[in-house]
Design a protein around this motif. Structure first.
Motif, PDB file in Angstrom:
ATOM      1  N   THR A 130      38.300  22.290  49.958  1.00 49.84           N
ATOM      2  CA  THR A 130      37.135  21.916  50.535  1.00 49.84           C
ATOM      3  C   THR A 130      36.423  23.498  49.601  1.00 49.84           C
ATOM      4  OG1 THR A 130      36.151  21.985  52.343  1.00 49.84           O
ATOM      5  CG2 THR A 130      37.283  20.172  51.961  1.00 49.84           C
ATOM      6  N   ALA A 141      27.679  18.387  48.501  1.00 47.33           N
ATOM      7  CA  ALA A 141      28.294  19.412  47.746  1.00 47.33           C
ATOM      8  C   ALA A 141      27.645  20.236  47.476  1.00 47.33           C
ATOM      9  CB  ALA A 141      28.939  18.562  46.296  1.00 47.33           C
ATOM     10  N   ILE A 161      34.620  15.188  54.905  1.00 46.37           N
ATOM     11  CA  ILE A 161      33.722  15.103  53.829  1.00 46.37           C
ATOM     12  C   ILE A 161      32.889  13.569  53.814  1.00 46.37           C
ATOM     13  CG2 ILE A 161      32.433  16.093  52.166  1.00 46.37           C
ATOM     14  CD1 ILE A 161      33.946  18.181  53.995  1.00 46.37           C
ATOM     15  N   GLY A 208      32.497  21.592  49.334  1.00 48.18           N
ATOM     16  CA  GLY A 208      32.185  20.033  50.051  1.00 48.18           C
ATOM     17  C   GLY A 208      32.441  20.630  51.501  1.00 48.18           C
ATOM     18  N   LEU A 222      35.963  22.700  45.523  1.00 51.09           N
ATOM     19  CA  LEU A 222      36.031  21.123  44.777  1.00 51.09           C
ATOM     20  C   LEU A 222      36.558  21.097  43.288  1.00 51.09           C
ATOM     21  CD1 LEU A 222      33.671  19.303  46.706  1.00 51.09           C
ATOM     22  CD2 LEU A 222      35.953  19.831  47.278  1.00 51.09           C
ATOM     23  N   LEU A 238      36.573  13.512  51.702  1.00 50.34           N
ATOM     24  CA  LEU A 238      36.673  13.170  49.653  1.00 50.34           C
ATOM     25  C   LEU A 238      37.831  11.988  49.223  1.00 50.34           C
ATOM     26  CD1 LEU A 238      37.231  17.066  48.627  1.00 50.34           C
ATOM     27  CD2 LEU A 238      35.163  15.138  49.537  1.00 50.34           C
ATOM     28  N   PHE A 290      33.721  10.856  46.001  1.00 50.78           N
ATOM     29  CA  PHE A 290      33.159  10.660  47.262  1.00 50.78           C
ATOM     30  C   PHE A 290      32.633   9.480  47.297  1.00 50.78           C
ATOM     31  CE2 PHE A 290      32.106  15.486  46.780  1.00 50.78           C
ATOM     32  CZ  PHE A 290      31.505  15.414  45.914  1.00 50.78           C
TER      33      PHE A 290
END
Ligand SMILES: N[C@H](CCC[C@H](N)C(=O)O)C(=O)O
Length: 288
Positions: A143, A166, A135, A158, A146, A137, A191
């Motif tokens: 994912t 997102a 992603i 995600g 989240l 993360l 993130f």
């Protein structure tokens, strides 16, 4: 730096771009210059600044693409993917060559684009990346859920399309205060590279033959835009993964609709319109 830089102003459903062609000479872009060009009051104004660069060549000297595309958000940050801009650059390259297909190299990989008729372009946006590391993360997560949230935006999916997204499913996308919630979620500590934030509302039942999803977006490094191609791809994949939509849907954005299909091979096909607004020459003050 030479001052006569021509540009083309293009857009995909109102997601707008200043396109510079640096295939025949070097362009020294700094974040400050990008912000100056993108500024809607004192510059040309755009969501993203896009540079067409020479194709990458393989070890045997042959080109693996027709051109390279570099993408910069209006805040000056460089990003790997931009679906609407890919359609616009593909249309420009196909008009130039007379071909009805083109391969564009981006930091997210090689993208195949094809003409689908007058000012309509389809792009294979590559694989939807579903693992937390892709992603990316800040920690290992499922994912599909989240688990973060603020206000009506809770528990997103995600996804990466070469850039982080997102996707939050809501009952009424138009009532979400994205201006307030978007930046908080864009910068959420989960993130590490920030994220594009989508608010998505299902308009069809899960068993519809073709899905229809209303989506609004707060874009990383740009803010609210009228459309987001990679965001539309992320939204369709998120809805399909959640069992809310078939693998093909119309994504209804502020600027109009994109058709997105999550193919059996995991690639995501995006089809939508492109438009050229005007062309001109950058004022030298924007590159000083
Ligand atoms: N408007 C673009 C997305 C730009 C994404 C950019 N905001 C990022 O930081 O990833 C699109 O059509 O896909």
């Amino acid at each position: 730096m030479s001052t006569d830089w021509p540009f083309v102003k293009m857009h995909g459903l109102g997601n707008d771009f200043v396109v510079l062609d640096a295939r025949s000479r070097a362009l020294d872009l700094t974040p400050e210059r990008i912000r100056a060009i993108a500024d809607r009051r004192t510059g040309i104004g755009c969501d993203q600044l896009v540079v067409i660069a020479p194709p990458q060549t393989g070890s045997n000297g042959s080109s693996v693409s027709d051109a390279t595309m570099l993408i910069h958000n209006s805040d000056g940050s460089e990003v790997a993917a931009c679906g609407n801009a890919t359609r616009c650059v593909a249309a420009l390259l196909m008009a130039e060559s007379g071909s009805d297909s083109v391969v564009i190299e981006t930091r997210a990989g090689l993208l195949d684009a094809e003409s689908r008729g007058e000012r309509l372009v389809a792009v294979d946006m590559g694989l939807a990346r579903l693992d937390w590391r892709e992603i990316p993360l800040a920690e290992a997560k499922d994912t599909l859920h989240l688990g973060i949230g603020i206000g009506p935006l809770v528990d997103p999916v995600g996804i990466s399309m070469g850039n982080p997204h997102a996707v939050f499913f809501v009952d009424d996308a138009d009532s979400v205060d994205l201006t307030r919630l978007g930046p908080q979620l864009e910068h959420h500590p989960l993130f590490p590279e920030k994220a594009n934030i989508e608010a998505a509302q299902m308009l069809t039942p899960p068993d519809a033959p073709l899905g229809r999803i209303r989506m609004r977006v707060w874009e990383r490094g740009t803010g609210i835009t009228m459309a987001c191609g990679t965001g539309a791809c992320a939204t369709l994949v998120a809805a399909a993964r959640r069992g809310l939509s078939p693998r093909k849907a119309e994504i209804v954005l502020d600027g109009g609709s994109l058709t997105i299909e999550w193919l059996p091979d995991g690639h995501v096909l995006m089809t939508g319109p492109v438009a050229t607004a005007f062309s001109g020459v950058l004022d030298p003050s924007l590159l000083s």
